[in-house]
Scaffold this active site. Sequence first.
Site, PDB file in Angstrom:
ATOM      1  N   SER A  15      52.427  32.248  38.484  1.00 49.37           N
ATOM      2  CA  SER A  15      52.253  31.554  37.201  1.00 49.37           C
ATOM      3  C   SER A  15      53.553  31.584  36.189  1.00 49.37           C
ATOM      4  O   SER A  15      53.747  30.298  35.530  1.00 49.37           O
ATOM      5  CB  SER A  15      51.164  31.993  36.332  1.00 49.37           C
ATOM      6  OG  SER A  15      49.751  31.662  37.074  1.00 49.37           O
ATOM      7  N   THR A  52      42.902  35.116  33.879  1.00 51.68           N
ATOM      8  CA  THR A  52      42.215  35.269  35.223  1.00 51.68           C
ATOM      9  C   THR A  52      41.441  36.465  35.323  1.00 51.68           C
ATOM     10  O   THR A  52      41.088  37.134  34.443  1.00 51.68           O
ATOM     11  CB  THR A  52      43.536  35.027  36.086  1.00 51.68           C
ATOM     12  OG1 THR A  52      42.882  34.901  37.655  1.00 51.68           O
ATOM     13  CG2 THR A  52      44.508  36.417  35.906  1.00 51.68           C
ATOM     14  N   LYS A  56      37.733  35.689  32.901  1.00 48.85           N
ATOM     15  CA  LYS A  56      37.311  34.366  32.651  1.00 48.85           C
ATOM     16  C   LYS A  56      36.098  33.954  31.798  1.00 48.85           C
ATOM     17  O   LYS A  56      35.856  32.959  30.989  1.00 48.85           O
ATOM     18  CB  LYS A  56      37.488  33.451  33.921  1.00 48.85           C
ATOM     19  CG  LYS A  56      38.816  33.287  34.571  1.00 48.85           C
ATOM     20  CD  LYS A  56      38.970  32.322  35.372  1.00 48.85           C
ATOM     21  CE  LYS A  56      40.216  32.147  36.141  1.00 48.85           C
ATOM     22  NZ  LYS A  56      40.256  31.243  37.145  1.00 48.85           N
ATOM     23  N   GLY A 116      31.784  31.215  49.422  1.00 44.05           N
ATOM     24  CA  GLY A 116      32.156  32.085  48.283  1.00 44.05           C
ATOM     25  C   GLY A 116      31.513  31.518  47.172  1.00 44.05           C
ATOM     26  O   GLY A 116      31.127  30.636  46.879  1.00 44.05           O
ATOM     27  N   GLY A 119      33.758  33.354  40.754  1.00 40.60           N
ATOM     28  CA  GLY A 119      34.352  32.468  39.583  1.00 40.60           C
ATOM     29  C   GLY A 119      34.979  31.189  39.921  1.00 40.60           C
ATOM     30  O   GLY A 119      34.699  30.077  39.629  1.00 40.60           O
ATOM     31  N   ALA A 120      36.034  31.503  41.112  1.00 38.20           N
ATOM     32  CA  ALA A 120      36.467  30.276  41.646  1.00 38.20           C
ATOM     33  C   ALA A 120      35.627  29.203  42.154  1.00 38.20           C
ATOM     34  O   ALA A 120      35.827  28.018  42.158  1.00 38.20           O
ATOM     35  CB  ALA A 120      37.568  30.867  42.700  1.00 38.20           C
ATOM     36  N   ILE A 195      41.196  27.433  48.984  1.00 36.04           N
ATOM     37  CA  ILE A 195      41.953  27.334  47.606  1.00 36.04           C
ATOM     38  C   ILE A 195      42.929  28.598  47.624  1.00 36.04           C
ATOM     39  O   ILE A 195      43.606  28.770  46.498  1.00 36.04           O
ATOM     40  CB  ILE A 195      41.013  27.193  46.520  1.00 36.04           C
ATOM     41  CG1 ILE A 195      40.012  28.608  46.554  1.00 36.04           C
ATOM     42  CG2 ILE A 195      40.049  26.142  46.442  1.00 36.04           C
ATOM     43  CD1 ILE A 195      39.422  28.668  45.039  1.00 36.04           C
ATOM     44  N   GLY A 218      45.722  26.108  48.525  1.00 42.10           N
ATOM     45  CA  GLY A 218      45.587  26.030  47.289  1.00 42.10           C
ATOM     46  C   GLY A 218      46.869  26.180  46.181  1.00 42.10           C
ATOM     47  O   GLY A 218      46.759  26.167  44.947  1.00 42.10           O
TER      48      GLY A 218
HETATM   49  P1  ATR Z   1      36.766  34.825  42.294  1.00 40.65           P
HETATM   50  O1  ATR Z   1      35.798  35.422  41.288  1.00 40.65           O
HETATM   51  O2  ATR Z   1      38.133  34.674  42.076  1.00 40.65           O
HETATM   52  O3  ATR Z   1      35.985  33.626  42.962  1.00 40.65           O
HETATM   53  P2  ATR Z   1      35.521  37.099  44.156  1.00 40.65           P
HETATM   54  O4  ATR Z   1      34.406  37.182  43.226  1.00 40.65           O
HETATM   55  O5  ATR Z   1      36.287  38.247  44.283  1.00 40.65           O
HETATM   56  O6  ATR Z   1      36.578  36.073  43.560  1.00 40.65           O
HETATM   57  O7  ATR Z   1      35.095  36.606  45.572  1.00 40.65           O
HETATM   58  C1  ATR Z   1      34.633  35.221  45.631  1.00 40.65           C
HETATM   59  C2  ATR Z   1      33.388  35.268  46.480  1.00 40.65           C
HETATM   60  O8  ATR Z   1      34.145  35.614  48.128  1.00 40.65           O
HETATM   61  C3  ATR Z   1      32.354  35.961  46.351  1.00 40.65           C
HETATM   62  O9  ATR Z   1      31.239  35.260  46.742  1.00 40.65           O
HETATM   63  C4  ATR Z   1      32.374  37.257  47.621  1.00 40.65           C
HETATM   64  O10 ATR Z   1      31.139  37.676  47.935  1.00 40.65           O
HETATM   65  P3  ATR Z   1      30.267  38.851  47.402  1.00 40.65           P
HETATM   66  O11 ATR Z   1      30.773  39.142  45.942  1.00 40.65           O
HETATM   67  O12 ATR Z   1      28.827  38.406  47.458  1.00 40.65           O
HETATM   68  O13 ATR Z   1      30.609  39.834  48.518  1.00 40.65           O
HETATM   69  C5  ATR Z   1      33.196  36.513  48.583  1.00 40.65           C
HETATM   70  N1  ATR Z   1      33.769  37.455  49.420  1.00 40.65           N
HETATM   71  C6  ATR Z   1      34.571  38.551  48.898  1.00 40.65           C
HETATM   72  N2  ATR Z   1      35.206  39.249  49.832  1.00 40.65           N
HETATM   73  C7  ATR Z   1      34.497  38.794  50.854  1.00 40.65           C
HETATM   74  C8  ATR Z   1      34.700  39.120  52.346  1.00 40.65           C
HETATM   75  N3  ATR Z   1      35.359  40.182  52.902  1.00 40.65           N
HETATM   76  N4  ATR Z   1      33.939  38.405  53.147  1.00 40.65           N
HETATM   77  C9  ATR Z   1      33.149  37.221  52.898  1.00 40.65           C
HETATM   78  N5  ATR Z   1      33.066  36.786  51.448  1.00 40.65           N
HETATM   79  C10 ATR Z   1      33.646  37.611  50.706  1.00 40.65           C
END
Ligand code: ATR
Length: 253
Positions: A15, A52, A56, A116, A119-120, A195, A218
């Site tokens: 950033s 971030t 957020k 997923g 937050g994203a 992304i 992304g």
């Molecule tokens: P952000 O908030 O930036 O979107 P995050 O919360 O770390 O990032 O992860 C986003 C999504 O990826 C979540 O749905 C997370 O699922 P869980 O929190 O239910 O586990 C998913 N995710 C994270 N690690 C993962 C993995 N190893 N395999 C599959 N999904 C995963």
Amino acid sequence: MDYGLIGEKLGHSASKEIHEMLADYTYELHPLTREQFTPFMEQKNFRAINVTIPYKQEVIPYLACIDDTAKEIGAVNTIVNRKGKLYGYNTDMPGFIYMVRKNKIEMKEKKVVILGNGGASQAVQAGVKHMKASEIVVVGNRTIKKGVITYDECFDKHSDADIIVNTSPVGMFPNIDASPVDLKHFPKCQAVVDIIANPLTTKLTAKARELGMIGITGLEMLVAQAKYAAEIFLDEKIPESKIDEIYQRLARN
Ligand code: ATR
């Protein structure tokens, strides 16, 4: 600090480089522990910041005003301090929409699977809705909330998806050999949007291209959300062409 980014871990963030190519200010990476976060938000010792993970949502109680997009998503990534009052915005969603349109991916009337549910994902879900997808399926991992399904259920019931968007961190540097799904489950799929900004080609998008699908990652979204944030910071327009110019420069390196 005048301008910068707050979050818990910012070691890898591009950033600073992006903002300093967009505008004339110095942009600081300002990592905050949870203990440091509250006094930082109370003191408001900044002109404008980006926010971030994991703050957020947590910044919202400190804001006097929040725009409609941020309200819809439930997350703020851009804050401006105007005479001691904090105003919150979300530029992740417009950043996502920019990237999808730039790559000529049509979401209208399409069935879109979003991997997923963090937050994203919320920003992506709002963006996909905005682009008028006919059906949106959200796939979770450990936390399966209402309206979120498991990977197995997705393979079982939604193998007719037109577009897949990955918002999970699976495949992100340094775990570049991982992929969130095997695309063989989605024979009708035409485009994969990952992304993840680093690496520039993820295992998932490489496979998509190999199968003749569109596959994009992304970094363009990261540059676009920064451009929209810089415009809010400065209250002035920056040419849209800057996004591609900076993206191309970063992609080359
Ligand atoms: P952000 O908030 O930036 O979107 P995050 O919360 O770390 O990032 O992860 C986003 C999504 O990826 C979540 O749905 C997370 O699922 P869980 O929190 O239910 O586990 C998913 N995710 C994270 N690690 C993962 C993995 N190893 N395999 C599959 N999904 C995963």
